[in-house]
Design a protein around this motif. Structure first.
Motif, short mmCIF file in Angstrom:
data_model
loop_
_atom_site.label_atom_id
_atom_site.label_comp_id
_atom_site.label_asym_id
_atom_site.label_seq_id
_atom_site.Cartn_x
_atom_site.Cartn_y
_atom_site.Cartn_z
N SER A 23 0.83 -1.21 0.00
CA SER A 23 0.00 0.00 0.00
C SER A 23 0.86 1.26 0.00
CB SER A 23 -0.87 0.06 1.26
OG SER A 23 -1.76 -1.00 1.33
N ASP A 24 0.32 2.29 -0.63
CA ASP A 24 0.84 3.65 -0.47
C ASP A 24 0.00 4.27 0.63
OD1 ASP A 24 2.68 3.46 -2.53
OD2 ASP A 24 1.29 4.23 -4.03
N VAL A 25 0.67 4.90 1.59
CA VAL A 25 -0.01 5.46 2.76
C VAL A 25 0.42 6.91 2.94
CG1 VAL A 25 -0.44 5.17 5.23
CG2 VAL A 25 0.18 3.17 3.83
N ALA A 84 2.82 16.16 6.17
CA ALA A 84 2.38 14.84 5.71
C ALA A 84 3.32 14.35 4.62
CB ALA A 84 0.95 14.91 5.20
N GLU A 85 3.35 13.05 4.46
CA GLU A 85 4.13 12.44 3.38
C GLU A 85 3.52 11.11 2.99
OE1 GLU A 85 8.16 11.22 4.33
OE2 GLU A 85 7.54 10.51 6.29
N TRP A 86 3.85 10.67 1.78
CA TRP A 86 3.44 9.35 1.30
C TRP A 86 4.59 8.38 1.55
CZ3 TRP A 86 -1.21 7.78 -0.36
CH2 TRP A 86 -2.13 8.75 -0.75
N VAL A 87 4.25 7.19 2.03
CA VAL A 87 5.21 6.10 2.16
C VAL A 87 4.57 4.86 1.53
CG1 VAL A 87 6.30 7.01 4.24
CG2 VAL A 87 4.41 5.40 4.47
N THR A 88 5.42 3.96 1.08
CA THR A 88 4.95 2.69 0.55
C THR A 88 5.45 1.59 1.48
OG1 THR A 88 5.05 3.54 -1.71
CG2 THR A 88 4.92 1.15 -1.46
N ILE A 89 4.55 0.73 1.90
CA ILE A 89 4.89 -0.38 2.80
C ILE A 89 5.23 -1.59 1.92
CG2 ILE A 89 4.11 -1.82 4.71
CD1 ILE A 89 4.16 1.21 5.36
N ILE A 90 6.48 -2.06 2.01
CA ILE A 90 6.92 -3.11 1.10
C ILE A 90 7.74 -4.18 1.82
CG2 ILE A 90 6.83 -1.81 -1.06
CD1 ILE A 90 10.00 -2.07 0.76
N HIS A 91 8.18 -5.16 1.05
CA HIS A 91 9.03 -6.25 1.53
C HIS A 91 10.38 -5.66 1.94
CE1 HIS A 91 11.65 -9.76 1.33
NE2 HIS A 91 10.56 -10.48 1.49
N PRO A 92 11.01 -6.22 2.98
CA PRO A 92 12.29 -5.67 3.46
C PRO A 92 13.37 -5.54 2.37
CG PRO A 92 11.50 -7.35 4.96
CD PRO A 92 10.57 -7.36 3.78
N GLU A 124 -3.86 9.33 6.74
CA GLU A 124 -4.71 10.22 5.95
C GLU A 124 -5.38 9.51 4.80
OE1 GLU A 124 -5.02 13.92 6.16
OE2 GLU A 124 -4.52 13.32 8.19
N SER A 125 -4.62 8.66 4.11
CA SER A 125 -5.13 8.02 2.91
C SER A 125 -4.36 6.73 2.66
CB SER A 125 -4.96 8.97 1.71
OG SER A 125 -5.49 8.41 0.54
N VAL A 126 -5.05 5.75 2.08
CA VAL A 126 -4.43 4.47 1.72
C VAL A 126 -4.80 4.16 0.28
CG1 VAL A 126 -4.30 2.00 2.25
CG2 VAL A 126 -4.66 3.64 4.11
N ARG A 127 -3.80 3.83 -0.53
CA ARG A 127 -4.03 3.44 -1.93
C ARG A 127 -3.43 2.06 -2.16
NH1 ARG A 127 -1.80 8.83 -4.71
NH2 ARG A 127 0.07 7.63 -4.37
N HIS A 128 -4.17 1.24 -2.89
CA HIS A 128 -3.72 -0.11 -3.19
C HIS A 128 -3.55 -0.29 -4.70
CE1 HIS A 128 -6.12 -0.98 0.63
NE2 HIS A 128 -4.84 -0.99 0.95
N HIS A 129 -2.80 0.56 -5.34
CA HIS A 129 -2.66 0.46 -6.79
C HIS A 129 -1.52 -0.45 -7.22
CE1 HIS A 129 0.93 2.96 -6.96
NE2 HIS A 129 0.36 3.65 -6.00
N GLN A 130 -0.55 -0.65 -6.37
CA GLN A 130 0.62 -1.46 -6.69
C GLN A 130 0.24 -2.94 -6.68
OE1 GLN A 130 3.96 -0.46 -4.24
NE2 GLN A 130 4.76 -2.52 -4.31
#
Length: 159
Positions: free
Chosen positions: A73-75, A89-97, A140-146
């Motif tokens: 997710s992009d958060v 605020a900033e966008w972060v992407t939660i990914i594999h280590p 603030e926001s969650v996107r699941h486009h990846q």
């Protein structure tokens, strides 16, 4: 369908992600926490909780799936200040280590911030504990486009 969910293949990508996590669980634990102990047990519990939560999400109709933070997710997180200044605020992407890249705001789901954001909902306020202190943030926001499954599968292939 929730505006944060992509229209095509979202469920299939989530299924592939939890299958990859389930099938590679022992290898994943051995790679990141090879010695028995508290950290390995905590990671095993995190994986169990995540897989269980995603399985529950998959039981919901598309329009009922809430925008929660998943691996891939992009958060957008807002840092809440104690003073009267507006929150940054900033966008972060939660990914594999193996895919983490701090300069690109791509953070591992095993990092202190990633672990604490995982499965949080839009609007949720939390205090994130890091080695350098505590941060009060709001999702603030969650996107699941990846491609959510590749956030696990490509990392496992590299391990």
């Amino acid at each position: 369908m929730s505006p944060s969910l992509p229209a095509s293949g979202f469920r299939e990508r989530l299924v592939r992600q939890i299958v990859a996590l389930s099938e590679e669980r022992s290898q994943f634990l051995d790679t990141y926490f090879p010695m028995p102990g508290r950290e390995r047990k905590a990671l095993d519990q995190l994986l169990s909780d995540y897989i269980g939560a995603v399985e529950k999400l998959l039981q919901l109709p598309d329009e009922s799936i809430p925008p929660v933070v998943l691996i891939g997710s992009d958060v957008r997180i807002a840092y809440l200040n104690e003073d009267s200044l507006p929150a940054s605020a900033e966008w972060v992407t939660i990914i594999h280590p193996d895919q983490a890249e701090a300069d690109e705001n791509r953070i591992s789901f095993l990092s202190p911030v990633g672990k604490q954001l995982l499965l949080k909902s839009e609007g949720e306020v939390l205090t994130i504990r890091t080695p350098s202190g505590e941060l009060k943030v709001r999702v603030e926001s969650v996107r699941h486009h990846q491609d959510l499954s590749s956030a696990i599968e490509s990392g496992q292939a590299e391990s």
